[in-house]
Design a protein around this motif. Structure first.
Motif: not given
Length: 210
Positions: A30-32, A39-46, A51-57, A183-190
């Motif tokens: 979880p990052v946000m 919002v969650y992230t995890r490393p994406a090979e190559g 990779e990011f995941k967002g969840e909401t109701i 920049i990468a971290n900002m993108f995958v969260k926002n």
């Protein structure tokens, strides 16, 4: 000389540690958490971007949420970093090809992408999955923007009740160039945050509630 039992123990231990490593790679971090969006992230090979995941109701019925996803030209009004979108090809109601122009974080130039989009609707069980990958045939010449050729995403919609839907948005995109870590971290969260925040606004429009 190693006995058969010792070989078996070594095999079991290697399998165990390999499973642990794979499990660690698959773990979402979880990052946000903001405005009911996680919002969650995890490393994406190559890929230089996680990779990011967002969840909401979402306070809307399942069919309303699907109607928003089907309206390709409206995507720039709610999808994070989407500057333009149009329908390129229709195979059938549940298989289309869309074209998106994406705002890339500085110092990168803007990107474009042909998206092979497939809808899997299971209203009986209250679930719709929209899967997206790169469409390989060149329908729009790759001239003005850097063409993204490594991409996959899913939007999973699950009915909670007649007026509430859970939305999960998963995205892995390779920007086709190195990206500074900050920049990468900002993108995958926002990006997933802005996308799901915009999605929540779109479902309130009357044209999707018919």
């Amino acid at each position: 000389m190693i006995s058969t039992m010792q070989k078996s123990i070594i095999f079991i231990l290697l399998s165990f540690f390999t499973a642990m490593q794979l499990g660690a790679q698959d773990t979402w971090k979880p990052v946000m958490e903001k405005d009911g969006i996680t919002v969650y992230t995890r490393p994406a090979e190559g890929c230089p971007l996680d990779e990011f995941k967002g969840e909401t109701i979402i306070k809307a019925k399942l069919e309303t949420c699907v109607a928003v996803l089907r309206d390709v030209p409206e995507q720039p009004n709610w999808m994070g970093d989407c500057l333009g979108s149009r329908l390129l090809k229709t195979f059938d109601r549940n298989h289309i090809v869309a074209y998106n122009i994406l705002n890339a974080p500085w110092p990168l130039s803007n990107r474009d992408l042909q998206i092979d989009t497939r809808f899997e609707e299971d209203y009986k069980n209250g679930k719709v999955v929209v899967s997206m990958t790169v469409y390989q045939e060149e329908l729009v010449p790759a001239t003005k923007y850097v063409r993204i050729k490594d991409f996959r995403a899913q939007c999973i919609l699950e009915k909670i009740d007649d007026t509430t839907t859970k939305a999960t948005y998963i995205n892995r995109v390779n920007p086709m160039a190195p990206v500074p870590g900050a920049i990468a971290n900002m993108f995958v969260k926002n990006n997933p945050y802005m996308t799901l925040k915009g999605f929540k606004k779109m479902v309130t429009l009357k044209k999707y509630q018919q």
